[in-house]
Design an enzyme around this catalytic site. Structure first.
Site, PDB file in Angstrom:
ATOM      1  N   LYS A  19     -30.267 -20.082  19.314  1.00  0.00           N
ATOM      2  CA  LYS A  19     -29.810 -19.755  20.665  1.00  0.00           C
ATOM      3  C   LYS A  19     -30.827 -18.882  21.395  1.00  0.00           C
ATOM      4  CE  LYS A  19     -24.884 -19.875  19.463  1.00  0.00           C
ATOM      5  NZ  LYS A  19     -24.491 -21.240  19.827  1.00  0.00           N
TER       6      LYS A  19
ATOM      7  N   GLN B 145     -24.904 -14.604  21.705  1.00  0.00           N
ATOM      8  CA  GLN B 145     -25.074 -15.000  23.113  1.00  0.00           C
ATOM      9  C   GLN B 145     -25.863 -13.980  23.921  1.00  0.00           C
ATOM     10  OE1 GLN B 145     -24.563 -17.819  24.411  1.00  0.00           O
ATOM     11  NE2 GLN B 145     -23.309 -18.812  22.844  1.00  0.00           N
TER      12      GLN B 145
ATOM     13  N   CYS C 132     -15.255 -23.546  20.523  1.00  0.00           N
ATOM     14  CA  CYS C 132     -15.037 -22.698  19.346  1.00  0.00           C
ATOM     15  C   CYS C 132     -14.381 -21.378  19.717  1.00  0.00           C
ATOM     16  CB  CYS C 132     -16.340 -22.447  18.588  1.00  0.00           C
ATOM     17  SG  CYS C 132     -17.056 -23.945  17.936  1.00  0.00           S
TER      18      CYS C 132
ATOM     19  N   ASP D  22     -21.141  -9.650  17.140  1.00  0.00           N
ATOM     20  CA  ASP D  22     -21.722 -10.990  17.200  1.00  0.00           C
ATOM     21  C   ASP D  22     -22.671 -11.000  18.393  1.00  0.00           C
ATOM     22  OD1 ASP D  22     -22.309 -13.599  17.886  1.00  0.00           O
ATOM     23  OD2 ASP D  22     -20.224 -14.240  18.109  1.00  0.00           O
TER      24      ASP D  22
ATOM     25  N   HIS E 150     -15.696 -15.932  19.301  1.00  0.00           N
ATOM     26  CA  HIS E 150     -15.992 -17.282  18.815  1.00  0.00           C
ATOM     27  C   HIS E 150     -15.297 -17.435  17.451  1.00  0.00           C
ATOM     28  CE1 HIS E 150     -18.612 -20.445  17.121  1.00  0.00           C
ATOM     29  NE2 HIS E 150     -19.021 -20.696  18.344  1.00  0.00           N
TER      30      HIS E 150
END
Lengths: 412, 140
Positions: free
Chosen positions: A233, A210, A370, A207, A129
């Protein structure tokens, strides 16, 4: 619920109706399939945040009064919940942030930039991202280092062989990658990347944005040095997130936000910093947000395993349903996919597909998501993404598929 | 839903006038829709007396941006720089605001776009590129 949806419920043994009722916003006529951008918030999260504001609102840590003590207990209690959730050794390994982006920027600018010099190398992956790309790109360029990119395999996974071959002992300083791709939904081989990077003497930031709503988190098992994620999220509020880091590295990291709450002592010309993690939390923090994220984590932890199986099942149905529509291309490898599917419709721009779906009260994402470098690697400008949560239904998957057909009919 | 995609808009979007016939060496301008990554490059070629001979463009974009580019390419032919600049501002004041009057013809397909505020940028994309051409010093 339709007959089909009931069959799906029987298949996984999970009934979405039970948790759907906890989401007031779902009373609106909207099939919310944009969960990878933002999940909706269940009642326990809203109640916890409201309760904090109604009963305990005060500054943390510095206040002598009763409300201050309660606010501190709520704030630090939420930190302990985050620590337990990610498998940290201690709550002090958790820094509150405004979200994944802020967490990554803290590591990139507060630690990595001091470790990177001319001729060094920093890696990101093709599927990162922008929030895990641009901070590293900028730090690499400022420090005269080279930004290298883990390419995709033909199947759409990370090319770990190319990565291993490209690693340079003492030259590769940092590696950043997403646990789960926000476009492909693919669960990446974080452990393998971490092991290879560590062998070369590099550090790794993951990261986790998600993954946290769908996969069990264990930073030790992932093997990374830093792990960043967001509240919004995973059924929590916007504007709050957390960063986990190895204690010894957190001690070396420089604060980026100077001011109140982050100091030990201030003299006219010099200052010393508070302990980790407080030195990274300058200014009055988002306490209600932290409380909300704590409640969201507890909510996620209360979900039965069948809820995750159910989401995987919905995703599979969407992937299969889209794959058989002529002119629809589903992106990403079919296996090891979490809760989302991105696709393109031949001859129809992604925004137009999303607009037609919105006209049918189905909310999806459309655009570059993104992830422009990944889009270019796939040879497209944009895509449509549907992403799922346990409150979604098979009926909503059907509406997605019908909407795609309607978009095709309108534009081609 | 149907109000964003009336027949006149779809007709232009499916068969855009002036698309993909980029001529090199003429005055060109580019614009990017930062929200979605859509891109357009327009090329304007002028007659000896300073009127637009034709506008061609290369556009990676949605139906709304495509239809806008197509309608604009058709409408601008024969107009001089001053007239084009006037039309740019007339377009911007109508799009998503007062709406287009009857004399604007096909442009009336954009009436109702105010209900889709995220898509106003799409219809403006072509004008951003045209404005970029017009703001450049005139070629000798």
């Amino acid at each position: 619920m339709s007959e089909q949806a009931e069959r799906s419920t029987k298949h996984t043994g999970f009934d979405p109706a039970g948790i759907r009722s906890q989401f007031a916003i779902l009373n609106r006529d909207i099939a919310w399939l944009d969960n990878a951008a933002t999940t909706q918030r269940p009642e326990p999260v809203l109640v916890a945040m409201n309760e904090f504001s109604r009963r305990h609102n005060a500054n943390t840590r510095r206040s002598v009064h009763q409300l201050g003590a309660e606010a501190t207990a709520a704030y630090e209690g939420a930190r302990a919940i985050v620590a337990g959730f990610v498998g940290a050794s201690a709550p002090e390994e958790i820094v509150w942030s405004s979200g994944t982006t802020a967490g990554i920027n803290l590591v990139a600018s507060g630690l990595a930039r001091w470790e990177i010099g001319p001729g060094d190398e920093v890696w990101v992956s093709t599927m990162d991202h922008h929030s895990n790309w641009v901070p590293w790109q900028q730090i690499a360029h400022k420090m005269g280092a080279k930004l290298k990119i883990i390419p995709l395999t033909e199947e759409g996974g990370l090319d770990l062989q190319a990565f291993r071959n490209g690693l340079k002992a003492r030259r590769t300083k940092w590696v950043a990658l997403p646990w789960v791709s926000n476009v492909l939904g693919r669960v990446n081989e974080v452990r393998e990347v971490c092991d290879a990077a560590h062998e070369a003497g590099a550090r790794v930031l993951v990261d986790g944005a998600q993954g946290v709503a769908h996969l069990p988190v264990d930073v030790a098992a992932l093997g990374c040095d830093f792990f960043a994620f967001s509240g919004h999220k995973m059924y929590g509020p916007m504007g709050i997130g957390a960063l986990w880091g190895r204690r010894e590295l957190m001690e070396q990291m420089e604060p980026l936000i100077f001011g109140g709450e982050m100091i030990a002592r201030v003299d006219e010309q010099t200052s010393t910093w508070a302990e980790v993690p407080y030195r990274f939390e300058g200014g009055t923090p988002n306490v209600a947000g932290a409380v909300g994220l704590g409640a969201a984590i507890q909510w996620v932890q209360s979900l039965p395993a069948s809820a995750h199986a159910y989401v995987a099942d919905l995703t599979k149905q969407a992937v299969e349903g889209l794959s058989v529509i002529r002119g629809v291309q589903v992106w990403g490898p079919p296996a090891e996919r979490t809760s989302l599917v991105s696709f393109s419709v031949k001859g129809v721009h992604a925004h137009d597909v999303a607009q037609v779906l919105d006209g049918r009260a189905v909310a999806v994402r459309a655009g570059h998501m993104c992830a422009q470098p990944l889009m270019r690697a796939l040879g497209i400008d944009s895509a449509v993404r549907a992403s799922f949560a346990p409150y979604n239904t098979q009926d909503e998957v059907s509406r997605l598929l019908e909407g795609v057909l309607a978009a095709q009919e309108l534009f081609t | 839903m149907s109000t964003l995609y009336p027949a006149a808009l779809l007709a232009h979007a499916k068969n855009p006038y002036g698309s993909n016939v980029i001529e090199q060496g003429k005055e060109d301008g580019e614009a990017l829709n930062t929200g979605c990554g859509d891109e357009i490059r327009v090329v304007l070629s002028w007659t000896a007396d300073g009127c637009l001979e034709h506008m061609t463009y290369e556009l990676h974009g949605c139906a709304v941006s495509m239809a806008a580019a197509s309608m604009v390419a058709k409408r601008l032919e024969g107009k001089n720089r001053t007239e084009i600049a006037a039309m740019a501002s007339a377009f911007a004041t109508r799009l998503g605001r007062t709406g287009f009057e009857e004399e604007w013809g096909d442009f009336q397909a954009f009436n109702g776009i105010e209900r889709y505020p995220a898509r106003i940028h799409c219809a403006m994309l072509v004008w951003q590129a045209i404005n970029q051409v017009l703001s450049k010093p005139k070629k000798a």
